[in-house]
Scaffold this active site. Structure first.
Site, PDB file in Angstrom:
ATOM      1  N   GLU A  16       1.724   5.572   1.118  1.00  0.00           N
ATOM      2  CA  GLU A  16       1.325   4.053   1.438  1.00  0.00           C
ATOM      3  C   GLU A  16       2.152   3.671   3.112  1.00  0.00           C
ATOM      4  O   GLU A  16       1.287   3.261   3.739  1.00  0.00           O
ATOM      5  CB  GLU A  16       1.654   3.155   0.386  1.00  0.00           C
ATOM      6  CG  GLU A  16       0.860   2.892  -0.740  1.00  0.00           C
ATOM      7  CD  GLU A  16       0.834   4.068  -1.754  1.00  0.00           C
ATOM      8  OE1 GLU A  16       1.917   4.928  -1.603  1.00  0.00           O
ATOM      9  OE2 GLU A  16       0.237   4.027  -2.620  1.00  0.00           O
ATOM     10  N   HIS A  33       1.537  -3.880 -11.462  1.00  0.00           N
ATOM     11  CA  HIS A  33       0.231  -4.005 -10.708  1.00  0.00           C
ATOM     12  C   HIS A  33      -0.427  -5.395 -10.887  1.00  0.00           C
ATOM     13  O   HIS A  33      -1.736  -5.303 -10.754  1.00  0.00           O
ATOM     14  CB  HIS A  33      -0.680  -2.829 -11.727  1.00  0.00           C
ATOM     15  CG  HIS A  33      -0.264  -1.512 -11.458  1.00  0.00           C
ATOM     16  ND1 HIS A  33       0.579  -0.759 -12.093  1.00  0.00           N
ATOM     17  CD2 HIS A  33      -1.316  -0.493 -10.975  1.00  0.00           C
ATOM     18  CE1 HIS A  33       0.579   0.270 -11.704  1.00  0.00           C
ATOM     19  NE2 HIS A  33      -0.587   0.770 -11.063  1.00  0.00           N
TER      20      HIS A  33
HETATM   21  C1  TPP Z   1       2.485   3.728  -5.147  1.00  0.00           C
HETATM   22  C2  TPP Z   1       1.219   4.106  -5.818  1.00  0.00           C
HETATM   23  N1  TPP Z   1       0.114   4.291  -5.050  1.00  0.00           N
HETATM   24  C3  TPP Z   1      -0.987   4.308  -5.974  1.00  0.00           C
HETATM   25  C4  TPP Z   1      -1.088   4.167  -7.029  1.00  0.00           C
HETATM   26  C5  TPP Z   1      -2.415   3.891  -7.769  1.00  0.00           C
HETATM   27  N2  TPP Z   1      -2.614   5.518  -8.666  1.00  0.00           N
HETATM   28  C6  TPP Z   1      -2.123   5.473  -9.969  1.00  0.00           C
HETATM   29  S1  TPP Z   1      -2.084   7.015 -10.433  1.00  0.00           S
HETATM   30  C7  TPP Z   1      -2.731   7.725  -9.168  1.00  0.00           C
HETATM   31  C8  TPP Z   1      -3.020   9.150  -8.804  1.00  0.00           C
HETATM   32  C9  TPP Z   1      -1.610   9.791  -9.174  1.00  0.00           C
HETATM   33  O1  TPP Z   1      -1.545  11.203  -9.034  1.00  0.00           O
HETATM   34  P1  TPP Z   1      -0.939  12.295  -9.413  1.00  0.00           P
HETATM   35  O2  TPP Z   1       0.549  11.895  -9.138  1.00  0.00           O
HETATM   36  O3  TPP Z   1      -1.442  13.416  -9.443  1.00  0.00           O
HETATM   37  O4  TPP Z   1      -0.760  11.971 -11.085  1.00  0.00           O
HETATM   38  P2  TPP Z   1      -1.924  12.220 -12.334  1.00  0.00           P
HETATM   39  O5  TPP Z   1      -2.506  10.843 -12.424  1.00  0.00           O
HETATM   40  O6  TPP Z   1      -2.850  13.108 -11.714  1.00  0.00           O
HETATM   41  O7  TPP Z   1      -1.113  12.331 -13.486  1.00  0.00           O
HETATM   42  C10 TPP Z   1      -2.907   6.990  -8.201  1.00  0.00           C
HETATM   43  C11 TPP Z   1      -3.497   6.928  -6.707  1.00  0.00           C
HETATM   44  C12 TPP Z   1       0.327   3.781  -7.836  1.00  0.00           C
HETATM   45  N3  TPP Z   1       0.189   3.542  -8.980  1.00  0.00           N
HETATM   46  N4  TPP Z   1       1.397   3.815  -7.179  1.00  0.00           N
END
Ligand code: TPP
Ligand code: TPP
Ligand code: MG
Ligand code: MG
Lengths: 352, 338, 338, 352
Positions: free
Chosen positions: B70, B139
C-alpha cells in the site's frame, strides 16, 4: 528421540513419538473438518462477515507447529484457523467466536480474522496482511530480553512478502539475532494475484539473502518436510543464532474468501493440487511406517467429525453479547498497580 | 436531490458501484493518461467488484494490479501523477490506507505547497470504508476525518450513485489530490444516474430535503438513513431539513449555515468515531459563526461509538448510528427535550 | 499550576527534555521490563537529546537504536508490549508516525478489544511534534488529533516539565497504549520538577489560571502562550481562565464544562490545523452539553492555518497561533466584538 | 564517442567529451563550494532550520547524473544539494530558497529539504527517508506508459534501505520492468547508526538479489566508476530490461546535520576518508589524461567560488514572501479544463 538418519524414513517418523504423530494427523483432520464446518455454517447463513479457509494447507500449519512447545509463540494471519488449531486451540471456542458468542475466544468481538489463544502462545490472527510480522519480532525481542527461551513462529502468506513490514521485520530480526522463524505459506496467490505477477523473485526463500539468514523452500504439503525445516530453524533460533525464513509451497483449494469466482486460476490447476491432498499423504506415511493402521486413521477422522459437530452445537447454544457492553474492553479496567508487580501484557496465564 | 448533470441527459438506475465504474470507464476512454491502480482490481474485478471487467476493455497496462504494497503503491501513484499520468488508486479497504499515510499526507498533500506552486499532484484515491459487513475492527473503520484534517487534500464522500459518478469525474478534472470515501454498504444501493460525462462540483453540499424545525447534516451512508428518518418524522409533524455534505474538505459552509439560521437546531450524523469525527467540525464551524445566534438548542452529534467496530452483528449495529437513533435525536432536538 | 507530585518532594528546575529523561531513567532503574526504542536514541542521544546519555547507563540492550524502519519498529514495540516488555518508543519526528499508523491504530489500539479483553498492550510512544524549527512541512506537523480520534489509545500533550515527567510515568503505569505528544519548542523550556517518582493522572486537565471573563482551553506550546496572553489581558481588565488540557483522549470534560459555565465564553487554542483539530472537539463537546445554555458568545477557535507548515520563518510563525493572536481573540470575545 | 576499451584509461575519459568532463569537474567544485557557503551562512545565522551537507560525496552525485539528459528525472533526498546541482540547478535560486526568498526554487516555502527543479527533471529532495523511492517508480511508470524514453534515477541513502518503501518500490519496479536506476549512496551511517548496526547484509547491493535485478557496488568517490555503473544501468533501463541497484560507497565529511557531535565515529575514520577527496582525484585524472591543465583546474575552482559568492549575494537581496500569501499554493488555483488538454502534473515546461 535421537535424530539418526535412516534411509527413506521421513524425518517426522524418525523424530517424533507415535502419539505426537497421531496427534498431528488428528489436528490435520480437525482443521479440514473445521473449515468444512465453517463453510457449511456460512452457507446456511449462520455466520456473517467473511472467512478465509485453509483447506489444502493443513500439513503446513500442523507441521510448522510440531517443533513448538506451549510456551513458544506464533503470529497468524487472516487465513489462520489451521494455525490456531495446530497451536492447540479448542475448536468449540473457535466456533463460538464465529457465531459471535461470549464463549468465543474473543467473546464475539473479533470473529474469524482475530482469533487468538494467548494462553497457548497464539498471539492472534490478523486482518492486516503483513501485520503480524513485526509483532512476531517484538515477541522474539521479549523472549530474548526476558530469557524465556521461547521461539516465535511467524506465519505469513506469499502476498505479505511484498509488504514493507516484511522487509523491516526480517531485517530487525536478523541484526538483533532474534529467536524467530518466518514461515511463508506460499499458496501461489495473494487473493487473485499470482506470485509471478506480484513478486520479483521465483522463490520467496531467495529473499532470505537480503537479510543474511538461511532461506529454505519446502514442499508445504509434506508434513514431515515442514516439520524438519522448522525444527532446524527453531533450533538455530534457540541457540541464539537468529532467524530463518522457511517457504512452504502449498495451495488453497477454496477461493480466497467467500466472494471469489476463481477467475485467476484454472480448474486443472486446482484439480492437480487437490490430487496432492496433504492429509491422506501423511496418513499413508504413518500407515506405511507402522505408526497407525488404516482403521485407526479412519477412527481419527471420525473422532474429528464428532468433535466438530459438538463444537458447532456448543457454539450455537452460546450466549449473545449484551449490546450494553459495546465499549467494554476498549481499555483495561483498572490501571496496573506498581511497576514491579506483574502487570505484563499477557493476562491469560501465558508465558511471557 | 440536487443534480449537477446536464438536464437533458438520460437517467438510468445504476448501483453505486456501477456508477463509479461508469465514471472510470468514461475517463479511461477519454483520456489516455488515466490509469487505475490497486490490489486485485484486474481480473478479480476489485474486492467490491467496482472495477469489474474494466481490465478486459483497457488491458493490464491501464488497469494495474499492484502487489500488496500500500505504501509503495500509493507512492507510485503520487510519482505518476506528478509526471503526467492521472492515476485512480483504489485501497482495497480504507483501513489499509493506514500503511500509506506517509505518501498521502507528507507527499501528495504537500508537494505543491513545498515546491512553491511549481507542481500539481492530480491524484484520485478511492477508499471503501465503513462498517456493516461483519469484517470486524480492521476492515470497518471510517477514517475520513483524518484526511479532512489535512490541507492540500480534498475529500469527498458521495451518498448516491449519481454523486459517486459525478464526484469521481470532478476529482479527475481536479488538479489536486482528491480522496473519495465510499461506504461499502452503499455499493449495491441503486439510484438514477445520468448518462455520459458530467461532474458534481467538489465543495458543494446537497440540500436533499427542506424543513424548518431542525437541520440534519449527514455524510455517506448516514444520508439515506437521515432521509428515511426525516420522512418518518414528517408524519409526526417534525420538518427536518437534510443536508448531504458530499465534500468534507472543503466543507460547504454557506449551505450549512444558511440552513441553521433557518431552523435554529442542528444534528450532525456521521459514522466515524464521534470524538473528532466530522460532526465535531460541523458543530464547531457553526458555533463560531454568526449562525450561533440563531441556535435555539445545543448542537447534537450522532457519531460512531468510542470503540473499535466489533464482529458480532448486534454489537456492530450498535456501534454506529442507526435510523432509530437519528429519529430519537431529532425528536429530542425538535421538541426541546435534549 | 496544579501539581500531582507528593507535596514533600523537593523541586528543581529542569528542562522539559531533562524531565522526560529523568522519568525514563526512573523507569529503567525500577523495572527491568522497560526498554527504550527509537532511531538514534543511543550514542547520539536522540535527535532532540531527550534520551541523552541513558544508553551509557543502561546499555544498548535496553536503549535500542532501531534501523530507519518506523512501521516495523512500532510493530516490534507492539509485539514486545504484548509479551511482557514495557517499551517506550520514540518517533524521531511525529511526522514519521505516518509510516506506522497501521501498527498503532489497527494493532495497538484495537488488540485488546478484538481479543475480547484477553490482552493489554502497555505501550508508550513519544512524538516530538510541532513547528517553529524551520524544518518545513514534513518535519513540523501536529497530528495529535488523528490519534485522539482513535478509541483504544490514550493521548497526552504535556506543556510543562513537571507534567512531562508525571505523564510519562503515568503512561508507563497504564496498561493501555499511551501516546505522548511533545512540542519540540518546549524541550528547552524550564520549570520546577519534583524529584523521584510521581504520576500526573491521565485524563485530568489543569486549571492553570482562574478568571471569570472567558475560558481559554489550550494544549501543549499554546499553554505558555495563553498564560502570557492572560497576564497581559489582566492588565487590561480582562480575567481569562486558562485550562491546560494535558490529556486529549480522554478529554477532561468536567473541568472544561465547569469553567465555561462560569465564564460563558470559550476560546480554544491549539497548534494543529484548525479544521478537525483539537479545538473542534472541545467546541463541539461544549456546544452539545448543558454548558451551551451558559454561552454568551460564539465559541472561537484559534488553530493552525489551512496549509502545510512553510519554511520561511515569517510564514512559519504566521501558520500557527501566536501570543498576539490569542490576545486579540480573547479581547474580541471578552468585549463581545466577535 | 565510441566506447572502446583502452587499458588503464578510465571509463569517463573514454566515454565523455572533454567539455562534458570539464563540466563535471565544475559541478563537483560548485557542490563543494555551495555546501561550504551554506554552512557558513548557517553559522552566521543567515539561514534557519537545519541542513544536511554532502561534502565528500560530490563524485557520487555528479557521476550518477552524467549519463542523464535533461528529460531524464531524478528523485533526491534530505542530503540533496549535490544531486540538485548535478542535475543542472541554478545555485542562485538554491541559495534564495535557503534564505526563504520568493526567488528560491520553492519561493521560500520548502527550504533545504524540498528543493526541486522540475524543469530540469529534478522531482525534488525529500524530508522523508525513503519517501522518494516509490515516487521514482511512479515517474518511471509514467515514462513507460507515455513512451517518453526517460530514465528516472532514484537517489537514497544507506539508512533508507531499511525502510519498507525501499522493498515495495524495488519489487514493483522489477515486476513491471520499469526504467529506473536505484542509486544508494552508502556513506556508512544513517544519522548515527552504522550500516553494520542497521543492515543485515554487508553490501546493500546484495539486496538486489531479492528483486532479481542487477546489483553493483562501486567506489563512490570515483566519478568515473559511478558514471560507468549508471550508464550501464540506464542503458538497461532504456532498453526496457528494467531496474538496477547501484551502491555507491562514499562518506560524508560533516556531521549528519548541524547538531551532530560525531560521537558514533572516530576522527581517524573521518580523516582517512578526507584523504580520499573525490574532487582532486577527478581533477588529477583529467590532468593525467590531458583533458585539462592544472591552471585550468584552478580556474574552474575559482569560477565556482565566484559563482557561489554571486549566488549568495543574489539570495540575500531576494524578496521576502508576503505573510498574506501563507495559504497560496496549497491548492492549484483554477481546475484544469478538459481531460484532453495538457493538464499534466508538470507545470514548468518539463518533459512528461
Ligand atoms: C494491508 C492489507 N492489504 C490488503 C488486504 C486484503 N487482503 C486480505 S488477504 C489478501 C491476500 C493475502 O495473500 P497472502 O499473503 O498470499 O495470503 P493468502 O490469502 O494466500 O493465505 C489481501 C490482499 C489486507 N487484509 N491487508
Ligand atoms: C521516515 C524518516 N525517518 C527518519 C528521518 C530522520 N532522518 C533524517 S536523515 C536520517 C538518516 C538517513 O540516513 P541515510 O539514508 O543513510 O542518508 P544520509 O543522511 O546518510 O545521507 C534520518 C534518520 C526522516 N527524515 N524520515
Ligand atoms: Mg497466498
Ligand atoms: Mg547514510
Amino acid at each position: 528421540m535421537p535424530d539418526t538418519a535412516q534411509d527413506n524414513t521421513p524425518f517426522a517418523i524418525r523424530h517424533y513419538r507415535p502419539d505426537t504423530l497421531r496427534g498431528a494427523l488428528r489436528k490435520m483432520y480437525l482443521i479440514r473438518k473445521f473449515e468444512e464446518g465453517a463453510e457449511d455454517s456460512y452457507m446456511r447463513g449462520l455466520i456473517h462477515g467473511t472467512m478465509h479457509l485453509s483447506i489444502g494447507q493443513e500439513a503446513s500449519a500442523v507441521g510448522a507447529c510440531l517443533p513448538l512447545g506451549d510456551h513458544d509463540m506464533i503470529t497468524s494471519t487472516h487465513r489462520g484457523h489451521g494455525h490456531c488449531i495446530a497451536k492447540g486451540a479448542d475448536v468449540a471456542r473457535m466456533f463460538a467466536e464465529f457465531f459471535g458468542k461470549e464463549e468465543g475466544y474473543c467473546r464475539g468481538r473479533g470473529g474469524s480474522m482475530h482469533i487468538a489463544d494467548v494462553a497457548k502462545g497464539n498471539l492472534g490472527a490478523n486482518g492486516i496482511v503483513g501485520g503480524g510480522l513485526p509483532i512476531a519480532v517484538g515477541a522474539a525481542l521479549s523472549a530474548k530480553r526476558l530469557g524465556s527461551g521461547a521461539v516465535t513462529l511467524c506465519f505469513f502468506g506469499d502476498g505479505a512478502n511484498n509488504e514493507g513490514a516484511f522487509h523491516e521485520a526480517l531485517n530487525m530480526a536478523a541484526i538483533w539475532a532474534l529467536p524467530v522463524v518466518f514461515l511463508c505459506e506460499n499458496n501461489r496467490y495473494g487473493m487473485s494475484t499470482s506470485t509471478e505477477r506480484s513478486t520479483a523473485v521465483a522463490a520467496i526463500a531467495q529473499r532470505a539473502a537480503a537479510y543474511a539468514m538461511p532461506g529454505v523452500e519446502v514442499d508445504g504439503n509434506d508434513l514431515s518436510a515442514i516439520a524438519e525445516a522448522v525444527e532446524t530453524a527453531s533450533a538455530r533460533a534457540r541457540a541464539g543464532a537468529g532467524p530463518s525464513l522457511v517457504e512452504s509451497r502449498t495451495y488453497r483449494w477454496r477461493g480466497h474468501s467467500k466472494s471469489d469466482r476463481n477467475r485467476y486460476r484454472s480448474k486443472d490447476e486446482i484439480a492437480a493440487w487437490m490430487a496432492r491432498d496433504p492429509i491422506p499423504r501423511f496418513a499413508q506415511t504413518l500407515v506405511a511406517h507402522g505408526v497407525l493402521t488404516q482403521p485407526e486413521v479412519a477412527a481419527i477422522e471420525a473422532e474429528a467429525d464428532a468433535e466438530i459437530a459438538a463444537a458447532i452445537a456448543f457454539a450455537k447454544a452460546g450466549t449473545d453479547p449484551d449490546p450494553d457492553h459495546l465499549t467494554r474492553d476498549v481499555y483495561t479496567p483498572s490501571p496496573m498497580a506498581g511497576p514491579v508487580q506483574d502487570g505484563s501484557g499477557r493476562q491469560d496465564g501465558a508465558p511471557a | 436531490m440536487k443534480m449537477d448533470a446536464p438536464a437533458e441527459a438520460a437517467l438510468r438506475e445504476l448501483s453505486f458501484a456501477e456508477a463509479i465504474r461508469e465514471a472510470m470507464d468514461i475517463a479511461l476512454a477519454e483520456d489516455p493518461r488515466v490509469v487505475l491502480m490497486g490490489e486485485d482490481i484486474g481480473v478479480y474485478g476489485g474486492a467490491f467488484q467496482v472495477t469489474g471487467d474494466l481490465v478486459r476493455k483497457y488491458g493490464e497496462e491501464r488497469v494495474i494490479d499492484t502487489p500488496i504494497s500500500e505504501l509503495g503503491g500509493a507512492g507510485v501513484a503520487v510519482g505518476a501523477a506528478l509526471t503526467g499520468l492521472r492515476p485512480i488508486f483504489e485501497f482495497q479497504f480504507s483501513d489499509f490506507a493506514t500503511l500509506a499515510m506517509e505518501q498521502i499526507v507528507n507527499q501528495a498533500a504537500k508537494l505543491r505547497y513545498m515546491l512553491g506552486g511549481a507542481v500539481s499532484v492530480p491524484l484520485v484515491m478511492r477508499f471503501p470504508a465503513g462498517s456493516g459487513t461483519g469484517a470486524a475492527a480492521q476492515h470497518s473503520q471510517s477514517l475520513e476525518a483524518w484526511f479532512a484534517h489535512v490541507p492540500g487534500l480534498k475529500v469527498v464522500q458521495p451518498a448516491t450513485p449519481a454523486d459517486a459518478k459525478g464526484l469521481l469525474l470532478a476529482a479527475l478534472d481536479d488538479p489536486d489530490p482528491v480522496m473519495i470515501f465510499e461506504h461499502k454498504l452503499l455499493y449495491k444501493t441503486k439510484g438514477a444516474v445520468p448518462e455520459g460525462r458530467y461532474t458534481t462540483p467538489i465543495g458543494q453540499a446537497a440540500l436533499c430535503r427542506e424543513g424548518t424545525d431542525l437541520t440534519i447534516v449527514a455524510t455517506s451512508l448516514m444520508v439515506p438513513k437521515a432521509l428515511a428518518a426525516a420522512s418518518l418524522l414528517a408524519g409526526e409533524g417534525i420538518a427536518a431539513e437534510v443536508i448531504d455534505l458530499r465534500t468534507i474538505r472543503p466543507i460547504d459552509r454557506d449551505t450549512v449555515l444558511a440552513s441553521v439560521r433557518k431552523t435554529g437546531r442542528l444534528l450532525c450524523v456521521y459514522e466515524g468515531v464521534k470524538t473528532l469525527g466530522l460532526g465535531a467540525e460541523i458543530s464547531a464551524m457553526v458555533a463560531e459563526s454568526d449562525a450561533f445566534d440563531f441556535l435555539d438548542a445545543p448542537i447534537i452529534r450522532l457519531g460512531g461509538a468510542e470503540s473499535p467496530i466489533p464482529y458480532n452483528p448486534a454489537l456492530e449495529k450498535a456501534a454506529v448510528p442507526q435510523q432509530a437513533d437519528i429519529e430519537a435525536a431529532a425528536r429530542g432536538l425538535a421538541r426541546g427535550a435534549v
